[in-house]
Design a protein around this motif. Structure first.
Motif, PDB file in Angstrom:
ATOM      1  N   VAL A  61       3.115   6.393  52.218  1.00  0.00           N
ATOM      2  CA  VAL A  61       1.827   6.971  52.727  1.00  0.00           C
ATOM      3  C   VAL A  61       1.568   6.976  54.204  1.00  0.00           C
ATOM      4  O   VAL A  61       1.158   8.137  54.819  1.00  0.00           O
ATOM      5  N   MET A 116       6.935   6.752  62.973  1.00  0.00           N
ATOM      6  CA  MET A 116       7.323   7.321  61.708  1.00  0.00           C
ATOM      7  C   MET A 116       8.984   6.980  61.454  1.00  0.00           C
ATOM      8  O   MET A 116       9.060   6.553  60.453  1.00  0.00           O
ATOM      9  N   MET A 124      12.371   3.038  53.112  1.00  0.00           N
ATOM     10  CA  MET A 124      13.787   3.132  52.338  1.00  0.00           C
ATOM     11  C   MET A 124      14.211   1.665  51.955  1.00  0.00           C
ATOM     12  O   MET A 124      14.768   1.356  50.411  1.00  0.00           O
ATOM     13  N   ARG A 137      14.698   8.046  39.183  1.00  0.00           N
ATOM     14  CA  ARG A 137      14.290   8.507  40.627  1.00  0.00           C
ATOM     15  C   ARG A 137      15.487   8.739  41.482  1.00  0.00           C
ATOM     16  O   ARG A 137      15.253   8.697  42.680  1.00  0.00           O
ATOM     17  N   TRP A 141      15.518   9.873  45.613  1.00  0.00           N
ATOM     18  CA  TRP A 141      16.103   8.888  46.670  1.00  0.00           C
ATOM     19  C   TRP A 141      16.894   9.855  47.248  1.00  0.00           C
ATOM     20  O   TRP A 141      16.989   9.870  48.625  1.00  0.00           O
TER      21      TRP A 141
HETATM   22  C1  HEM Z   1       9.409  11.809  55.808  1.00  0.00           C
HETATM   23  C2  HEM Z   1       9.586  10.634  55.019  1.00  0.00           C
HETATM   24  C3  HEM Z   1       9.127  10.069  53.731  1.00  0.00           C
HETATM   25  C4  HEM Z   1       7.887  10.268  53.372  1.00  0.00           C
HETATM   26  C5  HEM Z   1       6.828  10.911  53.948  1.00  0.00           C
HETATM   27  C6  HEM Z   1       7.968   9.493  51.932  1.00  0.00           C
HETATM   28  C7  HEM Z   1       6.858   9.328  51.056  1.00  0.00           C
HETATM   29  C8  HEM Z   1       6.570   8.730  50.010  1.00  0.00           C
HETATM   30  C9  HEM Z   1       5.363   8.423  49.344  1.00  0.00           C
HETATM   31  C10 HEM Z   1       4.159   8.592  49.564  1.00  0.00           C
HETATM   32  C11 HEM Z   1       5.660   7.573  48.192  1.00  0.00           C
HETATM   33  C12 HEM Z   1       4.753   7.019  47.278  1.00  0.00           C
HETATM   34  C13 HEM Z   1       4.624   5.479  47.203  1.00  0.00           C
HETATM   35  C14 HEM Z   1       4.899   4.716  48.510  1.00  0.00           C
HETATM   36  O1  HEM Z   1       4.176   4.925  49.351  1.00  0.00           O
HETATM   37  O2  HEM Z   1       5.815   4.123  48.674  1.00  0.00           O
HETATM   38  C15 HEM Z   1       7.358   7.587  48.231  1.00  0.00           C
HETATM   39  C16 HEM Z   1       7.992   6.960  47.161  1.00  0.00           C
HETATM   40  C17 HEM Z   1       9.473   6.740  47.054  1.00  0.00           C
HETATM   41  N1  HEM Z   1      10.236   7.422  48.235  1.00  0.00           N
HETATM   42 FE1  HEM Z   1       9.547   8.055  49.774  1.00  0.00          FE
HETATM   43  N2  HEM Z   1       9.148   9.253  51.736  1.00  0.00           N
HETATM   44  C18 HEM Z   1      10.009   9.381  52.692  1.00  0.00           C
HETATM   45  C19 HEM Z   1      11.212   9.119  52.750  1.00  0.00           C
HETATM   46  C20 HEM Z   1      11.927   8.473  51.870  1.00  0.00           C
HETATM   47  C21 HEM Z   1      13.315   7.775  52.201  1.00  0.00           C
HETATM   48  C22 HEM Z   1      13.993   7.706  53.444  1.00  0.00           C
HETATM   49  C23 HEM Z   1      13.899   7.350  50.804  1.00  0.00           C
HETATM   50  C24 HEM Z   1      15.073   6.923  50.529  1.00  0.00           C
HETATM   51  C25 HEM Z   1      16.135   7.236  50.918  1.00  0.00           C
HETATM   52  C26 HEM Z   1      12.422   7.722  50.077  1.00  0.00           C
HETATM   53  C27 HEM Z   1      12.471   7.247  48.599  1.00  0.00           C
HETATM   54  C28 HEM Z   1      11.491   7.138  47.886  1.00  0.00           C
HETATM   55  C29 HEM Z   1      11.581   6.890  46.369  1.00  0.00           C
HETATM   56  C30 HEM Z   1      12.815   6.411  45.399  1.00  0.00           C
HETATM   57  C31 HEM Z   1      10.079   6.776  45.855  1.00  0.00           C
HETATM   58  C32 HEM Z   1       9.539   6.182  44.509  1.00  0.00           C
HETATM   59  C33 HEM Z   1       9.347   4.680  44.795  1.00  0.00           C
HETATM   60  C34 HEM Z   1       8.837   4.101  43.652  1.00  0.00           C
HETATM   61  O3  HEM Z   1       8.727   4.678  42.355  1.00  0.00           O
HETATM   62  O4  HEM Z   1       8.421   2.929  43.617  1.00  0.00           O
HETATM   63  N3  HEM Z   1      11.570   8.135  50.528  1.00  0.00           N
HETATM   64  N4  HEM Z   1       7.693   8.103  49.108  1.00  0.00           N
END
Ligand code: HEM
Length: 240
Positions: A61, A116, A124, A137, A141
């Motif tokens: 978030v 950021m 990550m 998921r 990823w």
């Molecule tokens: C611009 C970059 C990113 C944004 C804005 C973003 C945003 C989000 C948000 C809002 C969530 C929901 C819950 C939380 O706050 O953790 C989330 C979950 C998640 N993100 Fe990201 N994310 C980004 C980059 C990444 C990266 C680099 C990875 C991994 C390589 C990733 C993998 C995941 C996964 C697998 C979930 C689900 C987590 C769960 O179920 O516990 N995200 N992300």
């Protein structure tokens, strides 16, 4: 009083706003979640554990909020910045020295960009630590990895825009590193530079990537990413 409240909540106007009853039963609780534009981003049911602040630290978030700050301050900077080798540096100085709140806007943009990168890497790490990359998921990823690359790309392309010595040589070194990649190295360097060395073509390419292509791609993928979190049943802790 109760009769009065009942009359209001059963009126047509009230029901056109709130299309469910008081959320004191499972059906109305579900309807409260699905019929509200903000709540509907969340799954109807989640595990208590996933709501704990210390589970995710809200890092995803926070990354989304920083992206919003970058778009807002970036658009303000675009009103003054001119992507030409003669005018880029003077316009940056103008923003800092004579535009009202210019220095503040530029600093916000810079700090939000550094923040950021850091937050996305921490996010990550959190996802990896909690095993949230496992099925179902793994698709999210992969989207996340692309988002990481796009975030680093936005940082890299933004670095050239002030057109000072630091920017010029950082991009010269950075694009030279790209040229060492096997097979596509030289071609990718020339595509990035728009020629053989850093110049006007490079500046306009980096500018277009920085203000249009990369932010659009990030906005699109963040939407898919967050939608996917919801469709996968909320945060991974909801499964356990
Ligand atoms: C611009 C970059 C990113 C944004 C804005 C973003 C945003 C989000 C948000 C809002 C969530 C929901 C819950 C939380 O706050 O953790 C989330 C979950 C998640 N993100 Fe990201 N994310 C980004 C980059 C990444 C990266 C680099 C990875 C991994 C390589 C990733 C993998 C995941 C996964 C697998 C979930 C689900 C987590 C769960 O179920 O516990 N995200 N992300």
């Amino acid at each position: 009083m109760t009769a009065f409240i009942n009359r209001i909540t059963s009126s047509r106007v009230w029901r056109s706003f709130f299309r469910h009853g008081w959320p004191d039963n499972p059906l109305d609780r579900s309807l409260t979640m699905t019929s509200n534009i903000f709540f509907h981003l969340h799954p109807v049911k989640v595990n208590r554990k996933s709501l704990r602040w210390s589970y995710s630290f809200g890092l995803g978030v926070i990354a989304s909020i920083l992206f919003g700050v970058l778009i807002f301050t970036g658009v303000l900077l675009m009103f003054y910045y001119v992507p030409s080798v003669e005018r880029a540096y003077p316009t940056m100085k103008e923003i800092q020295l004579s535009v009202p709140l210019g220095q503040f806007t530029r600093n916000m943009h810079r700090w939000a960009a550094h923040g950021m990168v850091l937050i996305v890497i921490l996010h990550m790490g959190r996802v990896f630590y909690t095993g949230a990359y496992k099925p179902p998921r793994e698709f999210n990823w992969v989207i996340g990895v692309i988002l990481l690359i796009l975030t680093l790309g936005s940082s890299f392309t933004g670095y050239l825009l002030p057109w000072d010595q630091l920017a010029y040589w950082a991009i010269t070194v950075g694009t030279n590193i790209a040229s060492y990649a096997p097979v596509v190295g030289d071609v990718s360097r020339e595509i990035l530079l728009g020629g053989r060395e850093v110049g006007q073509n490079t500046l306009i390419r980096f500018y277009t990537l920085h203000v249009a292509l990369l932010p659009l791609a990030v906005a699109l993928l963040v939407s898919v990413h967050i939608w996917r979190v919801r469709k996968d049943g909320g945060l991974a802790a909801s499964d356990s």
